[in-house]
Design a protein around this motif. Structure first.
Motif, PDB file in Angstrom:
ATOM      1  N   ARG A 268      -6.711   5.674 -12.612  1.00 25.70           N
ATOM      2  CA  ARG A 268      -5.373   5.132 -13.039  1.00 25.70           C
ATOM      3  C   ARG A 268      -5.102   3.827 -12.283  1.00 25.70           C
ATOM      4  O   ARG A 268      -5.874   3.586 -11.506  1.00 25.70           O
ATOM      5  CB  ARG A 268      -4.337   6.104 -12.367  1.00 25.70           C
ATOM      6  CG  ARG A 268      -4.181   7.464 -13.041  1.00 25.70           C
ATOM      7  CD  ARG A 268      -3.079   8.488 -12.353  1.00 25.70           C
ATOM      8  NE  ARG A 268      -3.639   8.614 -11.095  1.00 25.70           N
ATOM      9  CZ  ARG A 268      -2.810   9.457 -10.235  1.00 25.70           C
ATOM     10  NH1 ARG A 268      -1.579   9.715 -10.471  1.00 25.70           N
ATOM     11  NH2 ARG A 268      -3.238   9.629  -9.227  1.00 25.70           N
ATOM     12  N   SER A 269      -4.449   2.900 -12.824  1.00 30.01           N
ATOM     13  CA  SER A 269      -3.969   1.940 -12.244  1.00 30.01           C
ATOM     14  C   SER A 269      -3.174   1.887 -10.755  1.00 30.01           C
ATOM     15  O   SER A 269      -2.760   3.180 -10.703  1.00 30.01           O
ATOM     16  CB  SER A 269      -3.187   0.949 -13.271  1.00 30.01           C
ATOM     17  OG  SER A 269      -3.976   0.586 -14.165  1.00 30.01           O
ATOM     18  N   ALA A 270      -3.248   0.990 -10.029  1.00 29.49           N
ATOM     19  CA  ALA A 270      -2.665   1.062  -8.872  1.00 29.49           C
ATOM     20  C   ALA A 270      -1.015   1.176  -9.137  1.00 29.49           C
ATOM     21  O   ALA A 270      -0.119   1.825  -8.419  1.00 29.49           O
ATOM     22  CB  ALA A 270      -3.049  -0.080  -7.626  1.00 29.49           C
ATOM     23  N   ILE A 271      -0.589   0.115  -9.925  1.00 28.47           N
ATOM     24  CA  ILE A 271       0.866   0.150 -10.221  1.00 28.47           C
ATOM     25  C   ILE A 271       1.196  -0.006 -11.664  1.00 28.47           C
ATOM     26  O   ILE A 271       0.392  -0.658 -12.357  1.00 28.47           O
ATOM     27  CB  ILE A 271       1.578  -1.222  -9.410  1.00 28.47           C
ATOM     28  CG1 ILE A 271       1.373  -1.068  -7.968  1.00 28.47           C
ATOM     29  CG2 ILE A 271       2.804  -1.681  -9.951  1.00 28.47           C
ATOM     30  CD1 ILE A 271       1.842  -2.450  -7.295  1.00 28.47           C
ATOM     31  N   VAL A 272       2.169   0.453 -12.132  1.00 28.66           N
ATOM     32  CA  VAL A 272       2.494   0.691 -13.544  1.00 28.66           C
ATOM     33  C   VAL A 272       4.286   0.433 -13.465  1.00 28.66           C
ATOM     34  O   VAL A 272       4.722   1.267 -12.838  1.00 28.66           O
ATOM     35  CB  VAL A 272       2.205   1.904 -14.484  1.00 28.66           C
ATOM     36  CG1 VAL A 272       2.704   1.828 -15.595  1.00 28.66           C
ATOM     37  CG2 VAL A 272       0.647   2.183 -14.490  1.00 28.66           C
ATOM     38  N   ALA A 273       4.526  -0.598 -14.297  1.00 31.07           N
ATOM     39  CA  ALA A 273       6.013  -0.805 -14.373  1.00 31.07           C
ATOM     40  C   ALA A 273       6.220  -0.924 -15.995  1.00 31.07           C
ATOM     41  O   ALA A 273       5.784  -1.260 -16.633  1.00 31.07           O
ATOM     42  CB  ALA A 273       6.327  -2.276 -13.873  1.00 31.07           C
TER      43      ALA A 273
ATOM     44  N   PRO B 129      -9.136  -0.862  -6.876  1.00 30.84           N
ATOM     45  CA  PRO B 129      -9.081  -0.813  -8.571  1.00 30.84           C
ATOM     46  C   PRO B 129      -9.755   0.545  -8.692  1.00 30.84           C
ATOM     47  O   PRO B 129     -10.717   1.111  -8.116  1.00 30.84           O
ATOM     48  CB  PRO B 129      -9.956  -2.002  -8.897  1.00 30.84           C
ATOM     49  CG  PRO B 129     -10.773  -2.478  -7.789  1.00 30.84           C
ATOM     50  CD  PRO B 129     -10.251  -1.945  -6.455  1.00 30.84           C
ATOM     51  N   SER B 130      -9.673   1.011  -9.997  1.00 23.97           N
ATOM     52  CA  SER B 130     -10.391   2.299 -10.510  1.00 23.97           C
ATOM     53  C   SER B 130     -11.275   1.695 -11.193  1.00 23.97           C
ATOM     54  O   SER B 130     -11.190   0.713 -12.211  1.00 23.97           O
ATOM     55  CB  SER B 130      -9.403   3.021 -10.963  1.00 23.97           C
ATOM     56  OG  SER B 130     -10.149   3.957 -12.007  1.00 23.97           O
ATOM     57  N   PRO B 131     -12.716   2.267 -11.128  1.00 26.58           N
ATOM     58  CA  PRO B 131     -13.723   1.734 -12.105  1.00 26.58           C
ATOM     59  C   PRO B 131     -13.645   2.348 -13.693  1.00 26.58           C
ATOM     60  O   PRO B 131     -14.078   1.775 -14.378  1.00 26.58           O
ATOM     61  CB  PRO B 131     -14.983   2.515 -11.665  1.00 26.58           C
ATOM     62  CG  PRO B 131     -14.444   3.502 -10.773  1.00 26.58           C
ATOM     63  CD  PRO B 131     -13.109   3.122 -10.131  1.00 26.58           C
TER      64      PRO B 131
END
Length: 503
Positions: A460-465, A480-482
């Motif tokens: 997953r991403s670190a931040i989702v808005a 980061p996620s690979p």
């Protein structure tokens, strides 16, 4: 001669009317007939000491060198109940020793009674419980519905209503049958240096009720209280640790500080909500540790119409939290706790959370969410460093009466349901699309010097808005996620010139 006789009879009356000691300001329970053997019921002798201390203008009721078995005790104005080190006030195992008492003030459900309380006070002032002794609620001996403390056959240890100038210091409160401490509509309180040891199912690595049925043993509930100082407490509880609530739309929790506390629970650690009818304002929480906790470390929520504003949380250390580290929620469950009451529109704004560090945090993701048309506003997170488990580590589900959350990895909710009227808790959305922070329906949100990391694999991403008006992200350091190209994902984010254009 007649005068001498009158003086003699006056002296005889004073020495045989229950005052078996000189009026020194200390009323020793043994002097009133208490046995302190842990077998003989000492309720009447302790109550007599309290009553006479109160009638004399106040002082100290002294318990020492024994185990005092008792049912409900009524604390009265200007009385300190003092338990010497080594002394135990032991609750009766007979539920009939905790009677129903009429009250001027409504209960959780709005009824004008009180039921199943070990130590109770109403409209008292200048009352204290102090000493290095122990108050044992005998909770293991009681059964009753988990979610219904009133009329359930499970006594609380302390319940004070509409009291002023209250102090609880140094004592140990253990093994409660229900909420350990419930302070309702009280003002000018000091709770300092106490220990709460009331946690059934102590092993956090097992499911919530693996070894014993839960008893809803909140460590401390402050309900519509004002001018409160909580400090230097160690709380381990079967349900929420330190919890602020409001049951009346005309009342509030206000001017409260919580500092230097250590909390470990089978629910949330430090929590504002979920019962949120009135207002919460001017509240500071600082210098605390939350560890081995099953739901949320820090949670702030309004779901029953409360206005929450000017909340300051700082210098918090978090370890091994199975839910999430930070949970902010504005919802619309709209439950009412007073007869003929109507829920207002909730407000959640002006929240500052800074200097929080945490590790071994469950894989749900933190969240800051409102609902369509009702935004959380002016939220600042600053100097936050969190290390999560990762999305491929199975989640430990909750096994109480609420519906269990999905636990099979990866099971990520990329389309997050609104759940407008749901019970609020960090796991309510399942595994969020962000491993760090998911932000939705917000305005003026600032993330300043946030560091996010994970231990196991993460997809997953670190931040989702999503649906945010004015989002500021400064100094982000996120692993980061690979498997995901974007560290930060933006959708319908407006008025944020320092960020990439959202989708």
């Amino acid at each position: 001669m007649n005068n001498l006789i009158n003086i003699f009879f006056l002296f005889l009356t004073l020495t045989t009317s229950g005052f078996s000691q000189k009026p020194t300001g200390v009323w020793d329970a043994f002097a009133f007939g208490a046995k302190g053997d842990g077998k003989t019921m000492d309720t009447k002798t302790i109550q007599t000491a309290i009553d006479q201390c109160h009638a004399a203008g106040g002082g100290k009721v002294y318990l020492h060198n024994g185990t005092f078995l008792s049912g409900t005790i009524y604390l009265k104005s200007n009385v300190t109940l003092y338990l010497e080190a080594g002394a135990t006030l032991l609750g009766s195992a007979n539920v009939a020793d905790y009677p129903i008492t009429p009250s001027k003030y409504p209960t959780y459900g709005g009824d004008l009674v009180t039921d199943k309380m070990f130590i109770y006070a109403e409209e008292a002032h200048n009352i204290s419980i102090a000493g290095r002794g122990t108050i044992d609620g005998r909770g293991d001996d009681f059964n009753g519905p988990y979610l219904s403390p009133s009329f359930s056959g499970r006594p609380r240890i302390l319940h004070f209503r509409n009291c002023e100038n209250v102090q609880v210091r140094d004592v140990t409160l253990r093994n409660s049958g229900s909420w350990v401490q419930f302070y309702q509509s009280c003002r000018n309180m000091v709770i300092d240096g106490i220990t709460v040891d009331s946690r059934e199912n102590k092993d956090i690595e097992k499911s919530r009720h693996a070894d014993a049925k839960g008893r809803n043993t909140d460590g401390m509930d402050l309900v519509d209280c004002q001018v409160v100082r909580v400090s230097n407490c160690f709380i381990t509880s079967g349900d929420d640790g330190i919890c602020l609530k409001s049951l009346s739309p005309n009342e509030s929790c206000r001017d409260i500080t919580i500092t230097n506390c250590i909390v470990s629970t089978n629910a949330s650690g430090i929590k504002i909500g979920t019962e949120t009818s009135g207002a919460f304002e001017d509240i500071t929480v600082q210098n605390c540790t939350v560890f081995d906790t099953r739901v949320d470390a820090i949670s702030i929520m309004t779901v029953d119409g409360a206005r929450i504003e000017r909340i300051n949380i700082s210098n918090i250390s978090v370890r091994n939290v199975k839910g999430t580290a930070i949970f902010l929620r504005l919802g619309a469950r709209n439950r009412t706790y007073r007869k003929n009451a109507k829920a207002a529109t909730g407000i959640l704004k002006d929240i500052l959370i800074e200097n929080v560090q945490g590790t071994r945090i469950g894989g749900y993701g933190c969240s800051i969410t409102g609902i369509p048309g009702f935004l959380v506003e002016n939220i600042t997170l600053k100097q936050i460093r969190l290390r999560f488990d990762g999305s491929n580590k199975p989640l430990l589900s909750d096994d109480d009466t609420r519906k269990p959350v999905p636990i099979a990895p990866p099971a990520v909710n990329h389309t997050v349901p609104e759940k407008i009227d749901a019970y609020p808790r960090g796991e309510m959305f399942g595994r969020l699309p962000a491993y760090g922070f998911y932000i939705r329906h917000g305005k003026n949100i600032s993330l300043d010097n946030i560091a996010l990391d994970y231990a196991d694999d993460e997809n997953r991403s670190a931040i989702v808005a999503d649906d945010v008006d004015t989002l500021e992200i400064i100094g982000l350091k996120a692993k980061p996620s690979p498997n995901v190209s974007e560290v930060v994902q933006l959708k319908n984010v407006r008025n944020s010139p320092n960020l990439p254009k959202s989708n």
